[in-house]
Design a protein around this motif. Structure first.
Motif, PDB file in Angstrom:
ATOM      1  N   GLU A 264      53.840   9.354  52.065  1.00  0.00           N
ATOM      2  CA  GLU A 264      52.274   9.385  52.558  1.00  0.00           C
ATOM      3  C   GLU A 264      51.816   8.110  52.093  1.00  0.00           C
ATOM      4  OE1 GLU A 264      50.661  12.685  50.480  1.00  0.00           O
ATOM      5  OE2 GLU A 264      51.310  14.134  51.980  1.00  0.00           O
ATOM      6  N   GLU A 265      52.770   7.071  51.458  1.00  0.00           N
ATOM      7  CA  GLU A 265      52.227   5.960  51.117  1.00  0.00           C
ATOM      8  C   GLU A 265      52.619   4.869  52.124  1.00  0.00           C
ATOM      9  OE1 GLU A 265      52.313   4.268  47.359  1.00  0.00           O
ATOM     10  OE2 GLU A 265      52.403   6.189  46.168  1.00  0.00           O
ATOM     11  N   LEU A 266      53.389   5.065  53.208  1.00  0.00           N
ATOM     12  CA  LEU A 266      53.624   4.557  54.123  1.00  0.00           C
ATOM     13  C   LEU A 266      52.341   4.269  54.923  1.00  0.00           C
ATOM     14  CD1 LEU A 266      56.856   5.979  55.404  1.00  0.00           C
ATOM     15  CD2 LEU A 266      56.814   3.832  54.742  1.00  0.00           C
ATOM     16  N   PRO A 267      52.269   3.009  55.684  1.00  0.00           N
ATOM     17  CA  PRO A 267      51.115   2.815  56.789  1.00  0.00           C
ATOM     18  C   PRO A 267      51.052   4.095  57.615  1.00  0.00           C
ATOM     19  CG  PRO A 267      52.400   0.817  56.489  1.00  0.00           C
ATOM     20  CD  PRO A 267      53.185   1.972  56.027  1.00  0.00           C
ATOM     21  N   PRO A 268      50.090   4.443  58.220  1.00  0.00           N
ATOM     22  CA  PRO A 268      49.868   5.520  59.135  1.00  0.00           C
ATOM     23  C   PRO A 268      50.853   5.475  60.429  1.00  0.00           C
ATOM     24  CG  PRO A 268      47.621   4.912  58.511  1.00  0.00           C
ATOM     25  CD  PRO A 268      48.697   3.953  58.040  1.00  0.00           C
TER      26      PRO A 268
END
Length: 301
Positions: A264-268
């Motif tokens: 969830e810390e990745l870019p969308p």
């Protein structure tokens, strides 16, 4: 409009789109009808019938050709951040861990350091041992462990009891001088057992680095819970010195609940790529249950 590769032949068979049926639709109230734009032209269908059809996962999977990763990806691109996060629980540990390749090694180490210590330890000990950790650990960190109130004297005594006689003798000579040379293991154990708490701690802290490493490694072997007394940064350090490929191969042993917050810390746009791995049948069920309005809107916009 989303350019999905629709299975028009299946849709046609389902609706029996003969000329007579199309003429029947043309006489209907336009508000009851829906037009689906395709690369091969427009298809006019009864809205209510289409909405009913979209409640059946198997039919949705067939019409939207969800076995195609591109179609799953195009749908996922239309989800907002909150809805996209709702897809991640349907991925396996292997699929979630695959997405962590997009992080730099430095960022990945930061994320691993946020894991519960027992989870990180499980990860580290897949390839490394306690000595690998202690080799890179500052001595004050080892001393902090030996001063911990959770360290049980009975476990330390158990370690000494299983020590080789000569190894034990050398430790005692280093600590107390040549007077220990002619004594035996039983006398050493009795002497240590009689030490008051402060003297006992000073005895342990006085070990040379190699002996201290052996002691700590032995204590962790006796009671694996002692690993929880170390800081995550010290546990992760030798693990992160491995090749990234080896690190990535190990990550799937973590449960999804610990991998999801990392993903969830990745870019969308990268979360969308990770989520595209979802099983087509599961994705169809998810669409039907959670996002039916979105699919209708995407088909008819």
């Amino acid at each position: 409009m989303i350019e999905l590769n629709l299975d028009l032949s299946y849709l046609s068979r389902y609706y029996e789109l003969s000329t007579q049926r199309i003429n029947q639709y043309s006489a209907e109230d336009p508000d009851k009808m829906v037009t689906i734009e395709t690369m091969c032209g427009n298809i006019v269908l009864d809205r209510r019938e289409l909405e009913t059809l979209m409640k059946h996962p198997s039919k949705v999977a067939k019409i939207l050709q969800l076995e195609r990763p591109k179609n799953r990806y195009l749908i996922l691109k239309n989800l907002n951040d909150r809805d996209l996060a709702r897809v991640l629980p349907y991925l396996t540990s292997e699929q979630l861990a695959w997405g962590l390749q997009y992080f730099t090694s430095e960022k990945l180490e930061m994320l691993l350091n946020k894991l519960p210590t027992e989870q990180l330890a499980t990860l580290v000990f897949q390839h490394l041992g306690m000595f690998d950790i202690l080799n890179l650990m500052e001595e004050d960190k080892m001393n902090k462990f030996l001063k911990s109130e959770k360290l049980q004297k009975k476990d330390v005594m158990k370690y000494f009891e299983q020590l080789d006689d000569e190894q034990f003798r050398q430790i005692m000579i280093k600590q107390f001088g040549a007077s220990m040379e002619d004594k035996g293991k039983g006398e050493y154990l009795a002497m240590i057992d009689k030490m008051n708490p402060d003297a006992f701690k000073q005895f342990l802290l006085g070990f040379e680095r190699k002996d201290k490493m052996n002691l700590i490694a032995g204590l962790v072997e006796i009671n694996p819970d002692y690993i929880l007394e170390f800081e995550n940064e010290d546990l992760a350090r030798p693990f992160m010195l491995q090749d990234k490929e080896k690190i990535m191969e190990t990550l799937p042993i973590l449960d999804p609940e610990f991998l999801m917050p990392m993903v969830e810390e990745l870019p969308p746009e990268l979360i969308q790529v990770v989520a595209t791995q979802i099983d087509p049948e599961i994705f169809a069920e998810l669409i039907v249950e959670e996002f039916p309005d979105l699919i209708m809107e995407m088909l008819t916009m």
